[in-house]
Write an enzyme that holds these catalytic residues in place. Structure first.
Site, PDB file in Angstrom:
ATOM      1  N   SER A   1       0.843  -1.190   0.000  1.00 35.56           N
ATOM      2  CA  SER A   1       0.000   0.000   0.000  1.00 35.56           C
ATOM      3  C   SER A   1       0.881   1.243   0.000  1.00 35.56           C
ATOM      4  O   SER A   1       2.109   1.144  -0.044  1.00 35.56           O
ATOM      5  CB  SER A   1      -0.916   0.009   1.233  1.00 35.56           C
ATOM      6  OG  SER A   1      -0.143   0.146   2.421  1.00 35.56           O
ATOM      7  N   LYS A   2       0.254   2.410   0.079  1.00 36.43           N
ATOM      8  CA  LYS A   2       0.990   3.669   0.013  1.00 36.43           C
ATOM      9  C   LYS A   2       1.984   3.812   1.161  1.00 36.43           C
ATOM     10  O   LYS A   2       2.974   4.526   1.033  1.00 36.43           O
ATOM     11  CB  LYS A   2       0.009   4.844   0.019  1.00 36.43           C
ATOM     12  CG  LYS A   2      -0.796   4.961  -1.266  1.00 36.43           C
ATOM     13  CD  LYS A   2      -1.695   6.184  -1.233  1.00 36.43           C
ATOM     14  CE  LYS A   2      -2.477   6.314  -2.544  1.00 36.43           C
ATOM     15  NZ  LYS A   2      -3.376   7.482  -2.543  1.00 36.43           N
ATOM     16  N   ARG A   3       1.705   3.148   2.278  1.00 35.63           N
ATOM     17  CA  ARG A   3       2.628   3.297   3.409  1.00 35.63           C
ATOM     18  C   ARG A   3       3.991   2.675   3.123  1.00 35.63           C
ATOM     19  O   ARG A   3       4.959   2.932   3.820  1.00 35.63           O
ATOM     20  CB  ARG A   3       2.038   2.661   4.670  1.00 35.63           C
ATOM     21  CG  ARG A   3       1.934   1.135   4.629  1.00 35.63           C
ATOM     22  CD  ARG A   3       1.448   0.590   5.961  1.00 35.63           C
ATOM     23  NE  ARG A   3       1.301  -0.850   5.921  1.00 35.63           N
ATOM     24  CZ  ARG A   3       0.217  -1.477   5.515  1.00 35.63           C
ATOM     25  NH1 ARG A   3      -0.810  -0.766   5.087  1.00 35.63           N
ATOM     26  NH2 ARG A   3       0.135  -2.800   5.499  1.00 35.63           N
ATOM     27  N   HIS A   4       4.066   1.845   2.064  1.00 34.57           N
ATOM     28  CA  HIS A   4       5.338   1.227   1.698  1.00 34.57           C
ATOM     29  C   HIS A   4       6.128   2.090   0.713  1.00 34.57           C
ATOM     30  O   HIS A   4       7.161   1.671   0.207  1.00 34.57           O
ATOM     31  CB  HIS A   4       5.098  -0.161   1.085  1.00 34.57           C
ATOM     32  CG  HIS A   4       4.487  -1.132   2.045  1.00 34.57           C
ATOM     33  ND1 HIS A   4       3.185  -1.577   1.919  1.00 34.57           N
ATOM     34  CD2 HIS A   4       4.982  -1.722   3.161  1.00 34.57           C
ATOM     35  CE1 HIS A   4       2.917  -2.410   2.916  1.00 34.57           C
ATOM     36  NE2 HIS A   4       3.983  -2.513   3.677  1.00 34.57           N
ATOM     37  N   GLY A   5       5.637   3.297   0.438  1.00 35.66           N
ATOM     38  CA  GLY A   5       6.345   4.166  -0.498  1.00 35.66           C
ATOM     39  C   GLY A   5       5.614   4.246  -1.826  1.00 35.66           C
ATOM     40  O   GLY A   5       4.396   4.135  -1.895  1.00 35.66           O
TER      41      GLY A   5
END
Length: 468
Positions: free
Chosen positions: A237-241
């Site tokens: 997801s976006k939290r992984h970059g």
């Protein structure tokens, strides 16, 4: 039989990494079998679909090199087809018109929750022939019990409990199809032979199978690919970059590297890590697609991207670098100078930005010295050395790295100095800092006139007493 695959994104945002891998798998499978690859835009979600997303998705696919043989076909242009098939299902007794409004359904759902039960649609319109003359949805009549079996190329036989599926809407009151209905209609009419998609769609499979049965259509061969996880083991997801193709392009990744990496994310061919596009087409089959979730490793992608940068012709990388430089306001040109710069800087670069962020001094009109570097290396004792070097360089012909090295060696012999003693002050004088490619190569790229100008400036800087 001609193999026909499709990629069918919803234009509600960017092309993310998971979707890109799905597109790549379908494209490679079709190309491997000399088949056809179709691009379909599933834009029936009118509240979220945008033209901007469609353009971004198609641009991303073109950048990745995923050409399509048909399309992009838009579902919103095919409403008459879905209406005709829905009427066919009604006529055959496999579907019916439902006049229950969304508000009424919501009220029934709340009542079920208040009783502590689970809401089930009660088919109140299933046996009626006529409605009250108001808008209606079309629902598929589903079995009360039994099982639904489908074969998955990767998972074998998958069995679902038919009794758990309520009569579901296939055509909404606004005339737009629901996802599952449109998918079945399009895959059948477009003669799709293989559906390769993420395993998050496995839950949709029994509903689609029932629609295929109702229309007496053959189910395509299915392959549900496991999801991609982040380094922490959770769904990517976006939290992984960066998670979209556009973001990776902006961050200086090459399409070849991204395609290579995403293909290997869930597919393998022995221990081989690096593949040309031609090799991927030749070797890609579903036999080597793994069943377990793949873990996205940003460091590995970076390493692979660096490999591609180093191993492509500098002229090719220069073409990719130039637009970035122009956007940064650096007045570079696609010439031998830029190719030479790329050749030197690409040896340690992991992304194109590593190159563009570190070559400003090659095009700078004036060099600003790093204060700490200047204080350490542009010292009074170096003024005469730099003057001597300038004189020797003015006589150096041709002005190549090899001949420049000879000029340095002459001074080193006469003054009994080590290379580093001369090279670092020269590096600061020419680049403003202490980090650059080989100093001889840097000087050759800058050219004799510019090197002499910058060395003269450094001597003036020292003479003016600017050093610590």
């Amino acid at each position: 039989m001609t193999v026909r695959t499709r990629f069918a994104p919803s234009p509600t945002g960017s092309l993310h990494i998971g979707g890109a891998r799905t597109a790549i798998f379908n494209w490679l499978f079709a190309r491997h079998h000399n088949g056809e690859f179709i691009l379909r835009i599933e834009d029936t979600d009118r509240s979220r679909s945008t033209e901007e997303s469609i353009l971004e998705i198609t641009d991303a696919m073109q950048w990745l090199g995923l050409d399509w043989d048909e399309g992009p076909v838009r579902q919103s242009d095919r409403l008459d087809i879905y209406k005709e098939l829905a009427d066919k299902l009604i006529s055959s007794g496999h579907a019916y018109r439902c006049y229950v409004t969304p508000e009424e359904l919501d009220e029934k759902r709340k009542e079920a929750q208040a009783r502590g039960g689970i809401f089930h649609y009660n088919r109140e319109w299933a046996d009626r022939n006529e409605g009250p003359g108001k808008p209606y949805a079309v629902r598929l009549l589903t079995p009360d019990d039994g099982t639904i079996e489908v074969h998955d190329i990767l998972r074998g036989k998958v069995v679902f409990d038919a009794g758990e599926i309520d009569d579901f809407v296939i055509l909404k009151t606004d005339g737009f199809p629901t996802y599952n209905f449109a998918v079945v209609a399009d895959d059948s009419l477009m003669e799709i032979t293989h559906v390769i998609r993420g395993d998050d769609h496995l839950i949709n499979t029994p509903r689609q199978a029932l629609i295929y049965q109702g229309l007496s259509l053959e189910v395509p061969k299915l392959a549900h690919v496991s999801m991609i996880l982040g380094p922490d083991g959770k769904r990517l997801s976006k939290r992984h970059g960066a998670t979209s193709v556009v973001e990776y392009r902006k961050e200086g990744y090459l399409p070849d590297a991204l395609v290579n990496y995403l293909t290997r994310l869930g597919w393998s061919f022995g221990d081989q890590e690096i593949f040309s596009t031609e090799e991927l087409i030749e070797k890609f089959t579903l036999d080597n697609v793994g069943k377990s979730a793949a873990v996205f490793n940003p460091e590995k992608l970076q390493w692979l991207n660096g490999w591609y940068i180093r191993n492509k012709p500098p002229e090719e990388i220069a073409k990719l670098v130039l637009p970035i430089l122009l956007d940064k306001g650096i007045k570079a040109e696609l010439d031998d100078k830029l190719a030479m710069i790329v050749r030197e800087l690409s040896q340690r670069a992991k992304t194109l930005l590593d190159i563009t962020d570190s070559l400003g001094y090659f095009y700078a009109g004036e060099i600003e010295y790093d204060e700490k570097a200047a204080g350490k290396f542009l010292t009074p004792g170096m003024a005469d050395v730099l003057k001597d070097l300038t004189e020797r360089l003015s006589l150096t012909e041709p002005f190549t790295a090899a001949e420049i090295q000879k000029a340095f060696e002459g001074i080193m012999d006469e003054r009994e100095l080590k290379l580093g003693t001369i090279a670092q002050p020269v590096r600061v004088a020419l680049t403003g800092g202490t980090v650059s490619p080989g100093i001889f190569e840097v000087m050759e790229i800058l050219g004799k006139d510019e090197v002499i100008r910058r060395l003269d400036k450094a001597v003036g800087y020292i003479s003016a007493g600017n050093t610590a």
